[in-house]
Write an enzyme that holds these catalytic residues in place. Structure first.
Site, PDB file in Angstrom:
ATOM      1  N   GLU A 518      44.010 111.885  94.611  1.00  0.00           N
ATOM      2  CA  GLU A 518      42.936 112.873  94.505  1.00  0.00           C
ATOM      3  C   GLU A 518      41.924 112.486  93.425  1.00  0.00           C
ATOM      4  O   GLU A 518      40.725 112.676  93.589  1.00  0.00           O
ATOM      5  CB  GLU A 518      43.502 114.268  94.203  1.00  0.00           C
ATOM      6  CG  GLU A 518      44.137 114.948  95.399  1.00  0.00           C
ATOM      7  CD  GLU A 518      43.161 115.171  96.554  1.00  0.00           C
ATOM      8  OE1 GLU A 518      41.944 115.271  96.311  1.00  0.00           O
ATOM      9  OE2 GLU A 518      43.611 115.218  97.713  1.00  0.00           O
ATOM     10  N   CYS A 674      32.149 117.625 111.258  1.00  0.00           N
ATOM     11  CA  CYS A 674      31.116 118.534 110.732  1.00  0.00           C
ATOM     12  C   CYS A 674      30.367 117.807 109.611  1.00  0.00           C
ATOM     13  O   CYS A 674      30.350 118.234 108.457  1.00  0.00           O
ATOM     14  CB  CYS A 674      31.774 119.811 110.210  1.00  0.00           C
ATOM     15  SG  CYS A 674      30.604 121.135 109.959  1.00  0.00           S
ATOM     16  N   CYS A 681      29.327 118.942 117.077  1.00  0.00           N
ATOM     17  CA  CYS A 681      29.826 120.292 117.355  1.00  0.00           C
ATOM     18  C   CYS A 681      30.604 120.360 118.673  1.00  0.00           C
ATOM     19  O   CYS A 681      31.581 121.105 118.765  1.00  0.00           O
ATOM     20  CB  CYS A 681      28.668 121.290 117.406  1.00  0.00           C
ATOM     21  SG  CYS A 681      27.913 121.493 115.797  1.00  0.00           S
ATOM     22  N   CYS A 684      34.135 119.712 118.206  1.00  0.00           N
ATOM     23  CA  CYS A 684      34.734 120.419 117.065  1.00  0.00           C
ATOM     24  C   CYS A 684      35.849 121.364 117.521  1.00  0.00           C
ATOM     25  O   CYS A 684      35.649 122.204 118.399  1.00  0.00           O
ATOM     26  CB  CYS A 684      33.642 121.211 116.339  1.00  0.00           C
ATOM     27  SG  CYS A 684      34.313 122.150 114.973  1.00  0.00           S
ATOM     28  N   CYS A 690      32.843 129.340 115.019  1.00  0.00           N
ATOM     29  CA  CYS A 690      31.741 128.928 114.149  1.00  0.00           C
ATOM     30  C   CYS A 690      30.476 129.738 114.406  1.00  0.00           C
ATOM     31  O   CYS A 690      29.887 129.657 115.491  1.00  0.00           O
ATOM     32  CB  CYS A 690      31.485 127.433 114.349  1.00  0.00           C
ATOM     33  SG  CYS A 690      30.126 126.834 113.363  1.00  0.00           S
TER      34      CYS A 690
HETATM   35 FE1  SF4 Z   1      30.681 122.264 112.056  1.00  0.00          FE
HETATM   36 FE2  SF4 Z   1      30.584 124.514 113.381  1.00  0.00          FE
HETATM   37 FE3  SF4 Z   1      29.683 122.311 114.459  1.00  0.00          FE
HETATM   38 FE4  SF4 Z   1      32.253 122.648 114.088  1.00  0.00          FE
HETATM   39  S1  SF4 Z   1      30.982 123.793 115.350  1.00  0.00           S
HETATM   40  S2  SF4 Z   1      31.080 120.855 113.648  1.00  0.00           S
HETATM   41  S3  SF4 Z   1      32.260 123.778 112.192  1.00  0.00           S
HETATM   42  S4  SF4 Z   1      28.903 123.335 112.714  1.00  0.00           S
END
Ligand code: SF4
Ligand code: ZN
Length: 941
Positions: A518, A674, A681, A684, A690
């Site tokens: 870390e 993201c 997205c 995602c 989201c």
């Molecule tokens: Fe980011 Fe939302 Fe797109 Fe997922 S959906 S990548 S959380 S902006």
């Protein structure tokens, strides 16, 4: 008639003296030894009895031999001891006078000044001088007149033996109690000794200076520089004495120079520190070379704290010297923990005493660091990372300017009650930190002004943000976790620290391994870290092994990874774990935060969840981005409200079954899906949760529908509404700036808006009038009671509008002046003087200065318009900008001198010549006395 007994004694003495006169060095040495042995401690009558009332005959011989031989050191010690027998026995100063009459003092001083004199002989000579000095004021004068101060001071500076140094010090102190004429000589002699290299001498000199300072009652300016330099000493005793003397000098006229010098030391001269870096290669050498400057920096911070805590007046003076800016700078010195510590403690005083300072420091530090600071200023440096240190180093805090701007606001910031508020405010602050509702009245706190109370209320208050920004539905939370963790299980990268965290059975090794990863990952890419991590763990697989390493080895291993203090802190932490914690790594986020240097809230959360399975959130840059988008948080992502909200969300979301994996999956999502630009997205795993994604999708659907209905009006259909935030008042988490459709989900997060200074140009007029036999006067008008420089007095002026011609602007300026005077003015001659630049906190102001002689008009008197002389103006409630303008005007006038006057006369002679008379006749406002002049602004205060 002499008795036979007496005659026998005389014969004995005569034989003794004859033996002395005829004896060689050996004989005399033996005689001296016997003399000292037999007569030491005897009184004058006893000696006289032994020497048949002619002891002086021996003293005279002794002194003569001393004068002849001291240069060769022949029996010098014995001779001095023998003289000492006489001087100590002296009643009514008889032997003393005899010794002095033959130049005894000079001989002793010469003995002191000789390089070849042995240390013990010097001590003996000093002892004799002490006897002389103790005999009374005129004897002290004799020593001083013989340049004794200098010889004794030199002896103090060069002696290698502490007892000799102490005797010299006592002697100087005793001389300072004599004739005032010589007190200053002693004082100056001591100042001259301050730069000496012997710590013992420095300590004694500083001690004596404190005593002598009290006697001479005046502080010489020449004391300041060497005194401040002595703060570089690595010897605590010297530092202590220097700090004591500095505290003492606060009552003397050198105080401004001393305060200025102390504040300057908080920022060690760059060239000197850098020079060492260029000349030397080794990291350790760099430290050693720059160490005195950093030690001095720490000591200056300590002195500032001591002075400020003891006096409100001094605190205010220090604020005007920009002490806050300098202390913040010193707090960022990661090369010297004590400088950081002392600066933090000093700053704590100012923050706890002045709400204005608190406001500025909070802004300059950022919320995380400020919270650490408020929790424990003393150990703040242990938790500070490189970036925070950089922020402190480059701070632009200017309390002096803020004080000036605030002067006209509510009264003085430094009202006397500030000091009374000290402890009460710290109670209040800690209560606010803990989220308790606080009533100012309940704490008994002296009431703040409205503005100050609202500053307390500005702390993050959850109720003001709607549930829209949080995860509250358990089903949503469960689904978010499982979607994310399944994605992580399928796509995660194999990283060495992840393998250790999964496979290592030993909890200490596991925690250590994650801690190392870390720290290495702070500010550094994963790809770069892998190699370093593997090498490090091979060399130091356990915390014990790392503790055994040298700092040099650690630095070598870290070379190329950057931010070197990280390595140092790991090493320091490992040594602490071994020496203070019995080799056991801390087990909870709180312990990690408290016990390991370089571990902040995020790192503590990450280590405890990954290595120890603790259910703790971890919010780093990647997580901030994911959460701000997922929960449509668009306010400044560094603001306290957003920071607190993000931690709250992270702690709600973290999976209690797999906290480490969950936190890593959030970071991985931010790093790979993201991303800051062009987020993926569609891939995602949490897009259904989201808000940003939904917002963009719904907007796109709406646009699509609109387009379709234009193309084919028969097509109809509805689109879902965009879910949005609902609050009763303003939301602290919503977008602070309008939605930018070009950015899509990248509208989140928002960085703090960097307010560029507004560039303005203002035409101002120095309007002058002169009455016969009186000082010239200038027209000032008062600013409105709100806004920038509220209620202060300024020269008439107009803001330059873009595109306006010079002619038009000058006309506007004339009109403005006319308005103030209550007359119509549009063709008066404005003469260009020059330009003055003045920087306010948000405005880069250029004053284009014109001058005008007062026209012949009967102007109306208004409460917001005054005529004032140059001298009164210097004391008046005007900004520095106005003073700068007047300075320019005066200098231009002086430069032009008679030539200009001549030209003016030639150019518009008739007009100008008439003006003084006309002004005299004018019924315009008359100059007020200073007291009267200030009365309106005083009532405002
Ligand atoms: Fe980011 Fe939302 Fe797109 Fe997922 S959906 S990548 S959380 S902006
Ligand atoms: Zn909102």
């Amino acid at each position: 008639m002499s008795t036979s007994k007496e005659q026998a004694a005389i014969s004995q003495v005569m034989a003794f003296l004859r033996e002395w006169d005829q004896g060689n060095k050996m004989v005399r040495s033996r005689m001296l030894q016997e003399f000292v042995k037999q007569h030491q401690g005897k009184t004058c009558p006893a000696l006289e009895l032994e020497f048949a009332q002619v002891a002086s005959l021996f003293l005279a011989r002794l002194t003569a031999w001393l004068r002849l031989t001291y240069m060769f050191g022949t029996c010098l010690g014995l001779q001095l001891k023998a003289v000492g027998v006489f001087l100590s026995a002296s009643s009514n100063h008889r032997y003393l006078i005899e010794f002095l009459e033959v130049g005894g003092v000079l001989t002793l001083l010469e003995i002191l000044g000789q390089n070849q004199t042995k240390e013990e002989d010097k001590a003996e000579a000093l002892h004799l001088l002490q006897i002389v000095s103790n005999a009374g004021r005129k004897y002290k004068e004799l020593v001083c007149e013989s340049y004794g101060v200098r010889a004794i001071a030199e002896c103090l500076a060069t002696s290698q033996i502490e007892s000799t140094q102490e005797t010299a010090q006592l002697l100087l102190e005793s001389l300072a109690h004599g004739n005032p004429k010589y007190q200053n000589q002693v004082y100056k002699g001591l100042i001259a000794l301050l730069p000496c290299t012997s710590p013992k001498t420095q300590q004694l000199v500083l001690q004596t200076l404190r005593v002598v300072q009290d006697i001479v009652k005046v502080a010489y300016p020449s004391i300041v520089e060497p005194l401040l330099n002595s703060l570089k000493s690595l010897h605590l005793e010297v530092q202590h004495e220097a700090l004591e003397l500095i505290t003492e000098l606060r009552h003397y006229e050198v105080r401004p120079a001393l305060l200025k010098g102390l504040v300057a030391l908080l920022k060690p001269v760059k060239e000197r520190v850098q020079k060492y870096k260029i000349l030397e290669d080794s990291e350790m050498t760099k430290m050693t070379e720059s160490l005195p400057l950093f030690v001095q920096q720490a000591a200056a911070a300590k002195a500032i704290r001591m002075l400020a805590q003891g006096s409100e007046e001094l605190s205010t003076e220090l604020l005007h010297l920009r002490v806050v800016h300098h202390l913040l700078y010193a707090m960022g010195n990661q090369s010297h923990a004590d400088a950081q510590r002392q600066a933090s403690l000093a700053l704590e005083h100012f923050v706890q005493t002045y709400p204005l300072v608190e406001e500025h420091v909070r802004r300059a530090m950022g919320q995380t660091l400020f919270q650490l600071f408020m929790l424990n200023a003393e150990i703040l440096y242990m938790k500070m990372d490189e970036i925070q240190a950089d922020i402190l180093h480059s701070n632009k805090v200017n309390i002096a300017e803020a004080l000036e701007n605030q002067k006209s606001d509510t009264a003085k910031v430094c009202e006397p009650s500030c000091f009374l508020r000290f402890y009460k405010m710290s109670k209040l602050r800690s209560a606010v930190q803990k989220g308790k509702k606080v009533s100012l009245e309940n704490t008994g706190t002296v009431k703040r002004s409205k503005r100050q109370v609202s500053a307390v209320k500005e702390e993050p208050i959850e109720a003001e943000s709607s549930s829209y920004h949080y995860f509250q539905n358990p089903e949503d939370i469960g689904s978010f976790r499982s979607n994310l963790l399944s994605w992580y299980d399928q796509t995660k990268r194999e990283l060495p620290w992840r393998t250790v965290a999964m496979t290592e059975k030993d909890i200490n090794v596991r925690t250590y391994a994650v801690w190392v990863s870390e720290i290495m990952l702070q500010q550094t890419q994963v790809a770069t870290v892998i190699d370093y991590y593997n090498k490090w763990m091979k060399k130091w697989p356990t915390v014990e092994k790392l503790a055994e390493a040298t700092l040099e080895e650690v630095n070598q291993m870290w070379a190329g990874l950057g931010y070197y203090s990280r390595g140092r802190r790991l090493h320091e932490g490992a040594q602490k774990v071994v020496s203070e914690l019995g080799g056991e790594m801390p087990r909870t986020p709180e312990q990690l935060l408290k016990q390991l240097p370089g571990v902040g809230r995020y790192t503590a959360g990450a280590i405890s969840s990954i290595a120890l399975g603790q259910v703790a959130g971890a919010v780093d840059g990647n997580v901030i981005r994911v959460l701000c988008r997922a929960r449509a948080i668009g306010a400044d992502s560094t603001s306290p409200a957003v920071t607190e909200a993000l931690w709250k969300i992270a702690e709600t979301l973290v999976d209690p079954q797999r906290p480490g994996d969950f936190n890593q999956s959030m970071m991985e999502l931010g790093a790979r899906v993201c991303t800051p630009k062009n987020p993926l997205c569609n891939q995602c795993p949490v897009k259904t949760h989201c808000h940003a994604f939904k917002k963009v999708s719904v907007k796109q659907q709406k646009e699509c529908k609109t387009l379709q209905s234009k193309l084919n009006p028969a097509v109809n259909g509805s689109t879902p509404d965009i879910e949005s935030c609902v609050t009763t008042g303003p939301c602290q988490l919503c977008l602070s700036e309008p939605w930018d459709s070009q950015l899509g989900v990248q509208n989140y997060p928002r960085k703090p808006s960097k307010k560029a200074a507004r560039v303005e140009r203002t035409l101002v007029c120095v309007l002058e009038r002169e009455k016969v036999g009186e000082e010239k006067e200038y027209l000032l008008s008062q600013r409105p009671s709100k806004g920038l420089l509220a209620g202060m007095w300024e020269l008439p002026g107009v803001l330059e509008e873009e595109g306006s011609s010079e002619m038009k602007l000058k006309k506007s300026l004339c009109a403005e002046v006319g308005k103030l005077l209550g007359v119509l003015l549009d063709k008066e001659p404005l003469e260009f003087v020059g330009e003055v630049v003045h920087i306010f906190s948000h405005i880069h102001q250029t004053y284009v200065v014109y001058s005008m002689v007062c026209p012949d008009h009967k102007n109306r008197e208004k409460s917001t318009v005054r005529w004032i002389t140059t001298s009164a103006l210097q004391e008046a409630a005007v900004s520095t900008g106005v003073k700068k303008i007047m300075k320019l005007y005066e200098s231009k006038k002086n430069l032009k001198g008679d030539n200009t006057k001549d030209k003016k006369r030639k150019g518009s002679a008739s007009k100008d010549e008439k003006k003084p008379k006309k002004v005299k006749e004018s019924g315009g406002g008359k100059q007020l006395s200073l007291t009267k002049f200030f009365s309106p602004s005083k009532t405002n205060q």
